[in-house]
Enzyme design. Sequence first.
Site, PDB file in Angstrom:
ATOM      1  N   ASP A 140     -21.508 -55.983-108.386  1.00 14.17           N
ATOM      2  CA  ASP A 140     -20.822 -57.217-108.760  1.00 14.17           C
ATOM      3  C   ASP A 140     -21.580 -57.877-109.912  1.00 14.17           C
ATOM      4  O   ASP A 140     -22.733 -58.285-109.762  1.00 14.17           O
ATOM      5  CB  ASP A 140     -20.753 -58.177-107.572  1.00 14.17           C
ATOM      6  CG  ASP A 140     -19.901 -57.628-106.438  1.00 14.17           C
ATOM      7  OD1 ASP A 140     -18.869 -56.976-106.731  1.00 14.17           O
ATOM      8  OD2 ASP A 140     -20.252 -57.845-105.259  1.00 14.17           O
ATOM      9  N   GLU A 151     -20.827 -68.352-106.671  1.00 15.08           N
ATOM     10  CA  GLU A 151     -20.237 -68.206-105.341  1.00 15.08           C
ATOM     11  C   GLU A 151     -21.338 -68.480-104.318  1.00 15.08           C
ATOM     12  O   GLU A 151     -22.385 -67.816-104.337  1.00 15.08           O
ATOM     13  CB  GLU A 151     -19.683 -66.795-105.130  1.00 15.08           C
ATOM     14  CG  GLU A 151     -18.449 -66.483-105.943  1.00 15.08           C
ATOM     15  CD  GLU A 151     -17.811 -65.164-105.527  1.00 15.08           C
ATOM     16  OE1 GLU A 151     -18.103 -64.676-104.414  1.00 15.08           O
ATOM     17  OE2 GLU A 151     -17.017 -64.628-106.318  1.00 15.08           O
ATOM     18  N   CYS A 189     -18.118 -55.805 -98.770  1.00 17.94           N
ATOM     19  CA  CYS A 189     -19.372 -56.553 -98.757  1.00 17.94           C
ATOM     20  C   CYS A 189     -20.346 -55.829 -99.669  1.00 17.94           C
ATOM     21  O   CYS A 189     -20.753 -54.701 -99.375  1.00 17.94           O
ATOM     22  CB  CYS A 189     -19.955 -56.683 -97.356  1.00 17.94           C
ATOM     23  SG  CYS A 189     -21.562 -57.509 -97.320  1.00 17.94           S
ATOM     24  N   CYS A 237     -21.544 -61.785-103.727  1.00 16.65           N
ATOM     25  CA  CYS A 237     -20.214 -62.084-103.198  1.00 16.65           C
ATOM     26  C   CYS A 237     -20.330 -62.942-101.942  1.00 16.65           C
ATOM     27  O   CYS A 237     -21.042 -62.600-100.999  1.00 16.65           O
ATOM     28  CB  CYS A 237     -19.485 -60.785-102.875  1.00 16.65           C
ATOM     29  SG  CYS A 237     -17.878 -61.022-102.082  1.00 16.65           S
ATOM     30  N   TYR A 297     -22.372 -64.379-109.446  1.00 10.02           N
ATOM     31  CA  TYR A 297     -23.094 -63.590-108.449  1.00 10.02           C
ATOM     32  C   TYR A 297     -24.605 -63.797-108.535  1.00 10.02           C
ATOM     33  O   TYR A 297     -25.371 -63.018-107.969  1.00 10.02           O
ATOM     34  CB  TYR A 297     -22.760 -62.108-108.614  1.00 10.02           C
ATOM     35  CG  TYR A 297     -21.279 -61.813-108.471  1.00 10.02           C
ATOM     36  CD1 TYR A 297     -20.617 -62.091-107.282  1.00 10.02           C
ATOM     37  CD2 TYR A 297     -20.541 -61.287-109.533  1.00 10.02           C
ATOM     38  CE1 TYR A 297     -19.258 -61.836-107.145  1.00 10.02           C
ATOM     39  CE2 TYR A 297     -19.190 -61.030-109.400  1.00 10.02           C
ATOM     40  CZ  TYR A 297     -18.546 -61.310-108.212  1.00 10.02           C
ATOM     41  OH  TYR A 297     -17.209 -61.058-108.088  1.00 10.02           O
ATOM     42  N   CYS A 340     -39.795 -60.831 -95.567  1.00 11.81           N
ATOM     43  CA  CYS A 340     -40.214 -62.120 -96.100  1.00 11.81           C
ATOM     44  C   CYS A 340     -40.722 -62.999 -94.974  1.00 11.81           C
ATOM     45  O   CYS A 340     -39.993 -63.281 -94.025  1.00 11.81           O
ATOM     46  CB  CYS A 340     -39.047 -62.819 -96.808  1.00 11.81           C
ATOM     47  SG  CYS A 340     -39.430 -64.478 -97.392  1.00 11.81           S
ATOM     48  N   TYR A 393     -10.566 -69.675-107.422  1.00  8.07           N
ATOM     49  CA  TYR A 393     -11.308 -68.410-107.427  1.00  8.07           C
ATOM     50  C   TYR A 393     -11.035 -67.638-108.718  1.00  8.07           C
ATOM     51  O   TYR A 393     -11.949 -67.073-109.332  1.00  8.07           O
ATOM     52  CB  TYR A 393     -10.905 -67.573-106.220  1.00  8.07           C
ATOM     53  CG  TYR A 393     -11.570 -66.223-106.165  1.00  8.07           C
ATOM     54  CD1 TYR A 393     -12.936 -66.110-105.904  1.00  8.07           C
ATOM     55  CD2 TYR A 393     -10.842 -65.052-106.363  1.00  8.07           C
ATOM     56  CE1 TYR A 393     -13.562 -64.871-105.846  1.00  8.07           C
ATOM     57  CE2 TYR A 393     -11.445 -63.812-106.302  1.00  8.07           C
ATOM     58  CZ  TYR A 393     -12.804 -63.728-106.049  1.00  8.07           C
ATOM     59  OH  TYR A 393     -13.414 -62.494-105.992  1.00  8.07           O
TER      60      TYR A 393
END
Length: 220
Positions: free
Chosen positions: A133, A98, A201, A54, A138, A210, A86
């Site tokens: 999602d 997105e 979220c 998202c 996504y 990383c 959207y």
Amino acid sequence: MFFQRKKVEMPTLETALPGRSDAIPTAMMHFLLGRPLKGPHPEGSAEAMFGMGCFWGAERKFWQLGDGIVVTAVGYTGGLTPNPTYEEVCTGRTGHNEVVHVVFDPTRIPYAHLLQAFWESHDPTQGYRQGNDVGTQYRSGIYTFSDEQLTMANASRAAYQEKLLAAGFGLITTEIIKAPAFYYAEDYHQQYLDKVPHGYCGLGGTGVSCLVPTGVTVTG
């Protein structure tokens, strides 16, 4: 079930929505930073673009990097439908992802730092989903604006893959390609989580750190 299955299949030229020739209206200014969303940007600015679930939460991850971030914006890329809405993207019939578009000052924040934020802020092994999602919009993606960015993105994926496998995760599904056309999302999506701080979220990282290889110097 049929609708969900269709959402996780990329459309073809025959099944994609037609879109439109005119751009969708969007914000003029960045809601948080107070700078023009579409520029002009300071001389020497560089671009980057990422898909990681998202786009509300993805955009916040990058504006929170602070110093060196000129402006962020959310929108759609990687699909077939020109100037999508959207609602159209949510049907799965545009093929778009997105994404967050980032304009940054590479003398103050290197591209490697953006890649690190990207990899650590989501799970890049989930294919056409991120957490709860589900859909092609996504998917994990890095969209590059130079050969140097492309080289560095691929090197970072290889390095992070080793760490993910060691931690028990699967194969990375992130697409890494040269940046296609970017279509700005509607006004209400821009900087959504600054306007609605407790809004939704769905981002969640793997907990695996990383360290991006620094053998490539990236200037934009």
